[in-house]
Design a protein around this motif. Structure first.
Motif, mmCIF file in Angstrom:
data_model
loop_
_atom_site.group_PDB
_atom_site.id
_atom_site.type_symbol
_atom_site.label_atom_id
_atom_site.label_comp_id
_atom_site.label_asym_id
_atom_site.label_seq_id
_atom_site.Cartn_x
_atom_site.Cartn_y
_atom_site.Cartn_z
ATOM 1 N N LYS A 8 -0.395 4.975 -0.534
ATOM 2 C CA LYS A 8 -0.836 3.819 -0.256
ATOM 3 C C LYS A 8 -2.107 3.316 -1.213
ATOM 4 O O LYS A 8 -3.300 4.278 -1.450
ATOM 5 C CB LYS A 8 -1.449 3.915 1.183
ATOM 6 N N ILE A 9 -2.111 2.306 -1.885
ATOM 7 C CA ILE A 9 -3.198 1.846 -2.614
ATOM 8 C C ILE A 9 -4.427 1.470 -2.109
ATOM 9 O O ILE A 9 -4.383 0.558 -1.166
ATOM 10 C CB ILE A 9 -2.842 0.817 -3.787
ATOM 11 N N ILE A 10 -5.429 2.121 -2.274
ATOM 12 C CA ILE A 10 -6.855 1.817 -1.521
ATOM 13 C C ILE A 10 -7.730 1.051 -2.470
ATOM 14 O O ILE A 10 -8.236 0.245 -1.918
ATOM 15 C CB ILE A 10 -7.561 3.249 -1.264
ATOM 16 N N GLU A 11 -7.524 1.133 -3.637
ATOM 17 C CA GLU A 11 -8.207 0.475 -4.668
ATOM 18 C C GLU A 11 -7.842 0.454 -6.029
ATOM 19 O O GLU A 11 -7.288 1.210 -6.325
ATOM 20 C CB GLU A 11 -9.622 0.796 -4.817
ATOM 21 N N LYS A 13 -9.316 -0.446 -9.803
ATOM 22 C CA LYS A 13 -10.479 -0.681 -10.554
ATOM 23 C C LYS A 13 -9.843 -1.110 -11.864
ATOM 24 O O LYS A 13 -9.351 -0.374 -12.679
ATOM 25 C CB LYS A 13 -11.336 0.523 -10.726
ATOM 26 N N ASN A 62 -9.246 11.073 -1.741
ATOM 27 C CA ASN A 62 -8.524 10.240 -2.298
ATOM 28 C C ASN A 62 -7.895 10.658 -3.422
ATOM 29 O O ASN A 62 -8.748 11.558 -4.229
ATOM 30 C CB ASN A 62 -9.047 8.925 -2.479
ATOM 31 N N ARG A 83 -1.904 -4.224 -5.892
ATOM 32 C CA ARG A 83 -3.014 -4.566 -5.168
ATOM 33 C C ARG A 83 -3.353 -3.612 -3.976
ATOM 34 O O ARG A 83 -2.422 -2.888 -3.549
ATOM 35 C CB ARG A 83 -2.998 -5.993 -4.660
ATOM 36 N N SER A 84 -4.470 -3.736 -3.477
ATOM 37 C CA SER A 84 -5.076 -2.670 -2.278
ATOM 38 C C SER A 84 -3.784 -3.079 -1.174
ATOM 39 O O SER A 84 -3.533 -4.168 -0.752
ATOM 40 C CB SER A 84 -6.157 -2.965 -1.842
ATOM 41 N N GLY A 85 -3.306 -1.989 -0.788
ATOM 42 C CA GLY A 85 -2.673 -2.311 0.441
ATOM 43 C C GLY A 85 -0.934 -2.000 -0.066
ATOM 44 O O GLY A 85 -0.074 -1.628 0.736
#
Length: 249
Positions: A8-11, A13, A62, A83-85
């Motif tokens: 899962k993408i948390i962030e 940058k 992470n 994207r996040s999520g």
């Protein structure tokens, strides 16, 4: 046969228009600092995949990956648009021998990186493995085209503070001049002795080992200089040498 897990993408940058980092949570196996995994995206029921080094230390909650977008490519533009999520696929297993256990004992360890090749070195240094104690000096070099590409400079400086005089950090910029950074390319700055003078340490075949990660042309050109100027050779388990390069496949 690789085992794939969902991450899962948390962030995300976004450093520049081409450089970005993915922060991911995924149930992968414990890896060794310096190793890589394969990231995959399902496209038309097929997994499109590429190899990426872990930038985070193995004990980090992470996972972090530093990625350059290949504008004409089919894969990295898809990663850049995440994207996040969102979710991606990762291999549960880690791969590679770009790790401290493969480096022979020596006094001075040179970690030379260009671009996103800085990743595995940050993982190794943030892991604080006791094997780092075998080296009297560690030189961390990050070469980029522009200052805006030194996206992990603050983390490098933090590591410098932690390791104190043991770690020497040097940046190189090839397309603009900046105080404190060397101007040019890694192989050229080794060939004309500028890198050694700047960090205050000699590249000596009798007490040094060089790790190389980044642009294939940089690696090829640097190896040629190291071999011709210092008599260094590639390091292999059965035939110890002085140069270790990252090999993803």
């Amino acid at each position: 046969m690789s085992t794939w897990v969902v991450g899962k993408i948390i962030e995300v940058k976004r450093w520049t228009d081409k450089l970005f980092s993915l922060i991911v949570q995924a149930p992968v196996n414990t890896f060794i600092a310096g190793q890589f995994t394969r990231i995959g995206i399902c496209v038309n029921s097929m997994i499109m995949q590429r190899a990426y080094s872990y930038l985070n230390a193995p004990n980090s909650p992470n996972l972090e990956f530093y990625i350059a977008t290949v504008l004409e490519g089919k894969f990295t533009p898809l990663l850049r648009d995440l994207r996040s999520g969102d979710t991606i696929m990762l291999t549960k297993e880690a791969y590679g021998h770009f790790i401290l256990d493969e480096i022979p004992s020596c006094k001075n360890l040179w970690m030379l990186a260009s671009g996103t090749g800085i990743g595995p070195y940050l993982s190794i240094l943030e892991d604080h493995n006791e094997r780092l104690n075998q080296f009297s000096n560690i030189v961390l070099v990050h070469a980029v085209r522009f200052y805006k590409n030194l996206n992990y400079l603050s983390r490098m400086k933090k590591l410098k503070n932690i390791y104190s005089s043991k770690l020497r950090v040097q940046t190189i910029i090839s397309q603009e001049e900046l105080s404190g950074s060397l101007f040019g390319r890694i192989p050229t700055l080794i060939e004309n002795n500028s890198l050694e003078k700047k960090v205050g340490l000699n590249l000596d075949v009798s007490n040094s080992h060089v790790m190389l990660c980044g642009n294939p042309q940089m690696i090829s050109d640097t190896k040629e200089v190291l071999k011709k100027k210092y008599g260094m050779k590639d390091h292999m388990r059965r035939n110890p040498g002085h140069i270790t390069q990252e090999r993803y496949w």
